[in-house]
Design a protein around this motif. Structure first.
Motif, PDB file in Angstrom:
ATOM      1  N   GLU A 138      -1.068 -84.554 -42.925  1.00 16.29           N
ATOM      2  CA  GLU A 138      -1.877 -83.348 -43.057  1.00 16.29           C
ATOM      3  C   GLU A 138      -3.359 -83.691 -42.890  1.00 16.29           C
ATOM      4  OE1 GLU A 138       0.728 -80.557 -46.165  1.00 16.29           O
ATOM      5  OE2 GLU A 138      -1.120 -81.551 -46.832  1.00 16.29           O
TER       6      GLU A 138
ATOM      7  N   HIS B 250      -7.281 -82.438 -43.434  1.00 13.54           N
ATOM      8  CA  HIS B 250      -8.035 -81.541 -44.307  1.00 13.54           C
ATOM      9  C   HIS B 250      -9.533 -81.703 -44.007  1.00 13.54           C
ATOM     10  CE1 HIS B 250      -4.569 -80.766 -47.043  1.00 13.54           C
ATOM     11  NE2 HIS B 250      -4.207 -82.002 -46.650  1.00 13.54           N
TER      12      HIS B 250
ATOM     13  N   TRP C 181      -9.965 -75.727 -38.759  1.00 14.45           N
ATOM     14  CA  TRP C 181      -8.506 -75.821 -38.702  1.00 14.45           C
ATOM     15  C   TRP C 181      -8.069 -76.601 -37.475  1.00 14.45           C
ATOM     16  CZ3 TRP C 181      -5.900 -71.240 -41.388  1.00 14.45           C
ATOM     17  CH2 TRP C 181      -4.626 -71.591 -41.846  1.00 14.45           C
TER      18      TRP C 181
ATOM     19  N   SER D 170      -8.830 -80.275 -38.117  1.00 15.40           N
ATOM     20  CA  SER D 170      -7.887 -80.935 -39.033  1.00 15.40           C
ATOM     21  C   SER D 170      -6.560 -81.216 -38.335  1.00 15.40           C
ATOM     22  CB  SER D 170      -7.657 -80.075 -40.276  1.00 15.40           C
ATOM     23  OG  SER D 170      -7.032 -78.839 -39.939  1.00 15.40           O
TER      24      SER D 170
ATOM     25  N   ARG E 149      -4.611 -78.317 -42.188  1.00 13.54           N
ATOM     26  CA  ARG E 149      -4.784 -77.405 -43.311  1.00 13.54           C
ATOM     27  C   ARG E 149      -6.204 -76.864 -43.415  1.00 13.54           C
ATOM     28  NH1 ARG E 149      -0.938 -78.163 -47.306  1.00 13.54           N
ATOM     29  NH2 ARG E 149      -1.770 -76.169 -48.060  1.00 13.54           N
TER      30      ARG E 149
ATOM     31  N   GLU F 105      -9.902 -76.185 -44.421  1.00 17.80           N
ATOM     32  CA  GLU F 105     -10.556 -76.345 -45.731  1.00 17.80           C
ATOM     33  C   GLU F 105      -9.783 -75.658 -46.852  1.00 17.80           C
ATOM     34  OE1 GLU F 105     -12.722 -72.735 -43.840  1.00 17.80           O
ATOM     35  OE2 GLU F 105     -11.701 -74.559 -43.166  1.00 17.80           O
TER      36      GLU F 105
ATOM     37  N   ALA G 224      -7.004 -76.430 -48.610  1.00 13.46           N
ATOM     38  CA  ALA G 224      -6.268 -77.154 -49.656  1.00 13.46           C
ATOM     39  C   ALA G 224      -7.164 -78.243 -50.233  1.00 13.46           C
ATOM     40  CB  ALA G 224      -4.975 -77.735 -49.105  1.00 13.46           C
TER      41      ALA G 224
ATOM     42  N   ASN H  42     -12.617 -83.982 -50.006  1.00  8.14           N
ATOM     43  CA  ASN H  42     -11.824 -82.957 -49.323  1.00  8.14           C
ATOM     44  C   ASN H  42     -11.604 -83.292 -47.853  1.00  8.14           C
ATOM     45  OD1 ASN H  42     -11.506 -81.366 -51.600  1.00  8.14           O
ATOM     46  ND2 ASN H  42     -13.394 -80.218 -51.239  1.00  8.14           N
ATOM     47  N   ARG H  43     -12.531 -84.052 -47.239  1.00  9.80           N
ATOM     48  CA  ARG H  43     -12.362 -84.467 -45.843  1.00  9.80           C
ATOM     49  C   ARG H  43     -11.438 -85.681 -45.832  1.00  9.80           C
ATOM     50  NH1 ARG H  43     -18.070 -83.773 -46.105  1.00  9.80           N
ATOM     51  NH2 ARG H  43     -18.330 -86.048 -46.142  1.00  9.80           N
TER      52      ARG H  43
END
Length: 319
Positions: free
Chosen positions: A232, A234, A250, A253, A280, A282, A284, A298-299
């Motif tokens: 995944e 992100h 999106w 990612s 996913r 931003e 999740a 988060n990245r």
């Protein structure tokens, strides 16, 4: 009698003084006879008195016995009268019962037939219920065995995932403290790699250090062909402002997840069908986007390793 004797005695005394000896002897003999007769009569009188007393005593005893017999007779008469009354009542009841016996017997026979029919129905219902319980018991035993099998499979999968986590942690030891974490939760292993280890800002090209980390992870995955691998991508919540090749976070990612999949596919021992790439964006986050540190967390790329549950599915679908 005594008075008579006394008179004779007196007469004898008087005459003795004036009669001849012959007459005197006759009178004396008569006196003696009378005296003997008097003694005899006196004895008889005493005997009669004794007999009278005995008779009186016997009469009293007989009277007492008679009185007791009268009382007993009255009691027996009362008992007889009560018994006769009971007998008459019982006879009347018997006559009534005998009169109605045919109807009563027929009614009782019908009732007995109804009860027998109910009993047979109850026996059939009981037999059916026992059969149902036996079937349920067999199903319960079968399901208990299946649960035991499922628990064993799950335990084996958990043990395998724990061993996989340890193997990955050992393989990626060089990258500890460089934005890489490995943890196990909910039966899965999560390998999280921050973008600073893998990509430059706005890029989906994997750098040298990142490529080495992915390749070392691939070496472990190649030894575990029964693991499904979800990659995944992100991002943080900062809008993408790069070239026109991407439409937004999106898209970015997704391309980054696909770049990791392509590196893993370089290892021919990894089955491509085990790999899945997903973007996913931003949506999740694992930290707040209000700080630079949170945005950096988060990245990331998350590699989610899940045991294949084919055996579990088979057990669940078996009848």
């Amino acid at each position: 009698m005594i008075k008579r004797i006394s008179v004779l005695a007196l007469t004898f005394v008087v005459l003795a003084s004036c009669v001849s000896p012959k007459v005197y002897k006759e009178l004396e003999a008569k006196y003696n006879n009378l005296k003997n007769e008097n003694r005899k009569l006196s004895d008889e009188n005493d005997a009669l008195l004794q007999a009278k007393n005995a008779a009186n005593n016997e009469l009293k005893q007989l009277q007492a016995a008679y009185d007791e017999a009268v009382v007993e007779r009255d009691k027996l008469q009362s008992d007889y009268n009560a018994t006769k009354s009971n007998y008459d009542a019982l006879k009347a009841s018997y006559d009534a019962l005998e009169k109605n016996s045919s109807a009563a017997i027929a009614k009782n026979s019908q009732k007995n037939r109804e009860l027998l029919a109910q009993l047979e129905a109850k026996e059939q219902a009981l037999a059916a219920e026992n059969a149902r319980l036996a079937k349920l018991k067999k199903e319960l035993e079968d399901r208990s065995n299946r649960v035991a099998e499922l628990e064993k499979v799950i335990a084996d999968k958990d043990a395998a995932m724990s061993a996989l986590k340890d193997a990955i942690s050992r393989a990626l030891t060089d990258f500890e403290g460089k934005g890489l974490t490995v943890e196990q939760r909910n039966g899965k292993v999560y390998v999280s790699m921050e973008n600073k280890l893998l990509f430059s800002s706005g890029s989906w090209a994997v750098g040298t250090e990142g490529r080495r980390a992915v390749q070392q992870l691939g070496g472990v995955l190649a030894d575990n062909p029964d693991i499904a691998v979800l990659i995944e991508g992100h991002t943080d919540n900062v809008p993408y402002k790069g070239s026109g090749q991407l439409t937004g976070n999106w898209d970015l990612s997704t391309k980054r997840a696909t770049a990791i999949v392509n590196i893993l596919r370089e290892n021919n021992n990894i089955h491509p069908e085990n790999l899945t790439a997903a973007g996913r964006g931003e949506f999740a986050p694992v930290a707040t986007n209000d700080s630079a540190t949170g945005k950096a967390k988060n990245r990331r790329i998350e590699v989610i390793l899940t045991p294949k549950l084919d055996e579990l599915s088979r057990l669940l679908n078996d009848n």
